[in-house]
Motif scaffolding. Structure first.
Motif, PDB file in Angstrom:
ATOM      1  N   SER A   1       0.814  -1.212   0.012  1.00 39.49           N
ATOM      2  CA  SER A   1      -0.109  -0.041   0.030  1.00 39.49           C
ATOM      3  C   SER A   1       0.969   1.225   0.162  1.00 39.49           C
ATOM      4  O   SER A   1       2.213   0.960   0.278  1.00 39.49           O
ATOM      5  CB  SER A   1      -1.061  -0.157   1.217  1.00 39.49           C
ATOM      6  N   PRO A   2       0.429   2.558  -0.219  1.00 34.09           N
ATOM      7  CA  PRO A   2       1.270   3.552  -0.106  1.00 34.09           C
ATOM      8  C   PRO A   2       1.842   3.626   1.226  1.00 34.09           C
ATOM      9  O   PRO A   2       2.951   4.517   1.338  1.00 34.09           O
ATOM     10  CB  PRO A   2       0.326   4.776  -0.678  1.00 34.09           C
ATOM     11  N   SER A   3       1.507   3.331   2.366  1.00 36.29           N
ATOM     12  CA  SER A   3       1.990   3.448   3.423  1.00 36.29           C
ATOM     13  C   SER A   3       2.970   2.327   4.134  1.00 36.29           C
ATOM     14  O   SER A   3       3.862   2.669   5.034  1.00 36.29           O
ATOM     15  CB  SER A   3       0.932   3.510   4.490  1.00 36.29           C
ATOM     16  N   SER A   4       2.997   1.127   3.471  1.00 35.46           N
ATOM     17  CA  SER A   4       4.017   0.115   3.903  1.00 35.46           C
ATOM     18  C   SER A   4       3.970  -0.900   2.649  1.00 35.46           C
ATOM     19  O   SER A   4       3.004  -1.164   1.926  1.00 35.46           O
ATOM     20  CB  SER A   4       3.310  -0.558   5.102  1.00 35.46           C
ATOM     21  N   LEU A   5       5.043  -1.555   2.814  1.00 36.54           N
ATOM     22  CA  LEU A   5       5.227  -2.921   1.619  1.00 36.54           C
ATOM     23  C   LEU A   5       5.977  -3.987   2.584  1.00 36.54           C
ATOM     24  O   LEU A   5       6.835  -3.764   3.542  1.00 36.54           O
ATOM     25  CB  LEU A   5       6.254  -2.166   0.786  1.00 36.54           C
ATOM     26  N   THR A   6       5.451  -5.036   2.230  1.00 36.24           N
ATOM     27  CA  THR A   6       5.950  -6.195   2.978  1.00 36.24           C
ATOM     28  C   THR A   6       5.998  -7.574   2.288  1.00 36.24           C
ATOM     29  O   THR A   6       5.085  -7.779   1.497  1.00 36.24           O
ATOM     30  CB  THR A   6       5.099  -6.571   4.382  1.00 36.24           C
ATOM     31  N   THR A   7       7.218  -8.283   2.013  1.00 38.76           N
ATOM     32  CA  THR A   7       7.087  -9.438   1.508  1.00 38.76           C
ATOM     33  C   THR A   7       7.986 -10.526   2.081  1.00 38.76           C
ATOM     34  O   THR A   7       9.004 -10.302   2.867  1.00 38.76           O
ATOM     35  CB  THR A   7       7.608  -9.178  -0.044  1.00 38.76           C
ATOM     36  N   ASN A   8       7.504 -11.710   2.031  1.00 38.97           N
ATOM     37  CA  ASN A   8       8.291 -12.678   2.787  1.00 38.97           C
ATOM     38  C   ASN A   8       7.972 -13.973   2.207  1.00 38.97           C
ATOM     39  O   ASN A   8       6.759 -14.793   2.047  1.00 38.97           O
ATOM     40  CB  ASN A   8       7.659 -12.905   4.139  1.00 38.97           C
ATOM     41  N   PHE A   9       9.144 -14.497   1.438  1.00 45.62           N
ATOM     42  CA  PHE A   9       8.957 -15.777   0.632  1.00 45.62           C
ATOM     43  C   PHE A   9      10.089 -16.783   1.348  1.00 45.62           C
ATOM     44  O   PHE A   9      11.295 -16.326   1.175  1.00 45.62           O
ATOM     45  CB  PHE A   9       8.898 -15.622  -0.905  1.00 45.62           C
ATOM     46  N   ASP A  10       9.824 -17.996   1.291  1.00 45.82           N
ATOM     47  CA  ASP A  10      10.751 -19.041   1.576  1.00 45.82           C
ATOM     48  C   ASP A  10      10.662 -20.301   0.413  1.00 45.82           C
ATOM     49  O   ASP A  10       9.982 -20.971   0.550  1.00 45.82           O
ATOM     50  CB  ASP A  10      10.501 -19.439   2.960  1.00 45.82           C
ATOM     51  N   LEU A  11      11.749 -20.142  -0.309  1.00 48.82           N
ATOM     52  CA  LEU A  11      11.842 -21.196  -1.604  1.00 48.82           C
ATOM     53  C   LEU A  11      12.509 -22.183  -1.045  1.00 48.82           C
ATOM     54  O   LEU A  11      12.951 -22.998  -1.940  1.00 48.82           O
ATOM     55  CB  LEU A  11      11.965 -20.406  -2.630  1.00 48.82           C
ATOM     56  N   GLY A  12      12.938 -22.475  -0.031  1.00 45.17           N
ATOM     57  CA  GLY A  12      13.902 -23.731   0.607  1.00 45.17           C
ATOM     58  C   GLY A  12      15.320 -23.247   0.671  1.00 45.17           C
ATOM     59  O   GLY A  12      15.839 -23.259   1.598  1.00 45.17           O
ATOM     60  N   SER A  13      15.814 -23.215  -0.500  1.00 48.49           N
ATOM     61  CA  SER A  13      17.188 -22.985  -0.505  1.00 48.49           C
ATOM     62  C   SER A  13      17.761 -21.507  -0.248  1.00 48.49           C
ATOM     63  O   SER A  13      18.765 -20.926   0.058  1.00 48.49           O
ATOM     64  CB  SER A  13      17.808 -23.386  -1.914  1.00 48.49           C
ATOM     65  N   VAL A  14      16.480 -20.529  -0.467  1.00 49.53           N
ATOM     66  CA  VAL A  14      16.699 -19.255  -0.237  1.00 49.53           C
ATOM     67  C   VAL A  14      15.369 -18.709   0.316  1.00 49.53           C
ATOM     68  O   VAL A  14      14.511 -18.914  -0.189  1.00 49.53           O
ATOM     69  CB  VAL A  14      17.163 -18.372  -1.354  1.00 49.53           C
ATOM     70  N   GLN A  15      15.626 -17.644   1.397  1.00 51.79           N
ATOM     71  CA  GLN A  15      14.299 -17.028   2.096  1.00 51.79           C
ATOM     72  C   GLN A  15      14.869 -15.632   2.215  1.00 51.79           C
ATOM     73  O   GLN A  15      15.930 -15.095   2.421  1.00 51.79           O
ATOM     74  CB  GLN A  15      14.229 -17.551   3.596  1.00 51.79           C
ATOM     75  N   ALA A  16      13.729 -14.910   2.143  1.00 50.76           N
ATOM     76  CA  ALA A  16      13.968 -13.181   2.431  1.00 50.76           C
ATOM     77  C   ALA A  16      12.561 -12.817   2.781  1.00 50.76           C
ATOM     78  O   ALA A  16      11.680 -13.023   2.230  1.00 50.76           O
ATOM     79  CB  ALA A  16      14.396 -12.507   0.810  1.00 50.76           C
ATOM     80  N   SER A  17      12.876 -11.840   3.783  1.00 50.62           N
ATOM     81  CA  SER A  17      11.843 -11.219   4.439  1.00 50.62           C
ATOM     82  C   SER A  17      12.003  -9.800   4.414  1.00 50.62           C
ATOM     83  O   SER A  17      13.139  -9.274   5.011  1.00 50.62           O
ATOM     84  CB  SER A  17      11.373 -11.587   5.772  1.00 50.62           C
ATOM     85  N   ILE A  18      11.180  -8.862   3.805  1.00 48.58           N
ATOM     86  CA  ILE A  18      11.731  -7.357   3.574  1.00 48.58           C
ATOM     87  C   ILE A  18      10.335  -6.703   3.780  1.00 48.58           C
ATOM     88  O   ILE A  18       9.351  -7.028   3.330  1.00 48.58           O
ATOM     89  CB  ILE A  18      11.961  -7.258   1.913  1.00 48.58           C
TER      90      ILE A  18
END
Length: 326
Positions: free
Chosen positions: A110-127
């Motif tokens: 949204s204009p006030s926030s951005l969140t993403t969190n994916f875990d594909l096993g060999s690599v994970q990122a939470s931003i």
């Protein structure tokens, strides 16, 4: 589960970062997002893509997670790509935001926030990051009178917002693309440090029936922001690129407000640091032939001059350099 879509009735009113949704008539369309977090020379990217052939439904969804971190004293890059069928994912939208969910994670904006969190096993990122700080890279070409000429639209939500990556402080770059397909070929550079940020993209871009060598660039030093678009008057770019040697040199010039601006970029990366081909949207769907290749280990040297006087000179380490298309 059928992919739920709560789309507004007027696409022109949508926020630039919003998904446009699958078209009613039969034609190719994609919605895509790239979120990149940088912390010193380490970085991570999350890419989400949704491809449709029309009939108001998506056919395939793609999630890519990549990161470069130091492990045991040595830098290592990990990349994973995962496809999903339409019935495995959900995409819900409001007037200003959206939420994409797949079996391995979510992207919510949204204009006030951005969140993403994916875990594909060999690599994970939470931003995650806070309010947007947008840049309009298309300029006048993105107006209501000319945007129909562009088979690929481009919007930047933020270039160096403060946020977190796996619970540690980071600078966040977030952008969106949508349309029928990616350009025939392109180069993309993104770099950030504590008080400067750079994003540049260019290549064989299609504008209506024409294919032209077009470049878009934004360079910010503190509160000073320089934007270059070769579609604007009194703006030019000289390019020397060699994908095999993993090098790119640009000299951008613009006359603006009585000031003559010159920005020189020299980008290099170890050829061995590039990923295997990543999948990208084409008329027929996602393809990695030729796809694109990225390095998170690029060095970008920048020299900025105004009226012949040096304004800034610096070197970014751990930047992203991408070569895509044919």
């Amino acid at each position: 589960m059928k992919l739920p879509l709560l789309l507004t009735t007027c696409a022109t009113a949508l926020h630039p970062f919003q998904p446009r949704g699958p078209p009613t008539r039969k034609r190719p369309h994609f919605d895509g997002w790239c979120i990149r977090a940088s912390e010193n020379e380490a970085s991570a990217s999350v890419i989400v893509g949704c491809f449709s052939r029309g009939r108001r439904r998506y056919d395939k969804h793609l999630v890519i997670v990549a990161q470069r971190t130091k492990e045991g004293g040595a830098w290592r890059t990990r990349v994973a790509q995962q496809f999903y069928d339409d019935n495995e994912c959900s995409l819900t939208t409001t007037d200003e935001g959206f939420r994409f969910a797949a079996p391995t994670g979510v992207l919510e904006a949204s204009p006030s926030s951005l969140t993403t969190n994916f875990d594909l096993g060999s690599v994970q990122a939470s931003i995650s990051t806070g309010p947007e700080n947008p840049w309009n890279p298309e300029g006048w070409l993105g107006s209501r009178w000319t945007r129909w000429l562009l088979p690929c639209r481009y919007a930047v939500r933020s270039t160096n917002s403060k946020g977190t990556w796996n619970e540690r402080p980071a600078f966040i770059h977030a952008e969106a693309q949508y349309g029928a397909r990616f350009p025939k070929s392109w180069r993309w550079v993104q770099a950030t440090d504590t008080n400067a940020t750079l994003v540049a993209t260019g290549g064989a871009f299609e504008i209506g029936p024409l294919t032209t060598n077009t470049w878009l660039c934004r360079y910010q030093i503190g509160d000073r922001v320089w934007s270059f678009r070769t579609t604007d008057p009194r703006t030019s770019c000289e390019e020397v690129s060699d994908e095999g040697a993993a090098s790119l040199r640009l000299v951008l010039r613009r006359s603006f407000g009585g000031e003559k601006r010159r920005l020189e970029l020299t980008c290099t990366a170890p050829p061995s640091s590039f990923s295997e081909p990543l999948y990208c949207p084409t008329r027929e769907g996602f393809s990695n032939s030729p796809g694109s290749r990225e390095s998170f280990a690029s060095t970008v040297s920048v020299k900025a001059e105004a009226d012949g006087h040096l304004i800034d000179e610096r070197t970014f380490e751990g930047a992203c350099l991408e070569f895509g298309g044919a």
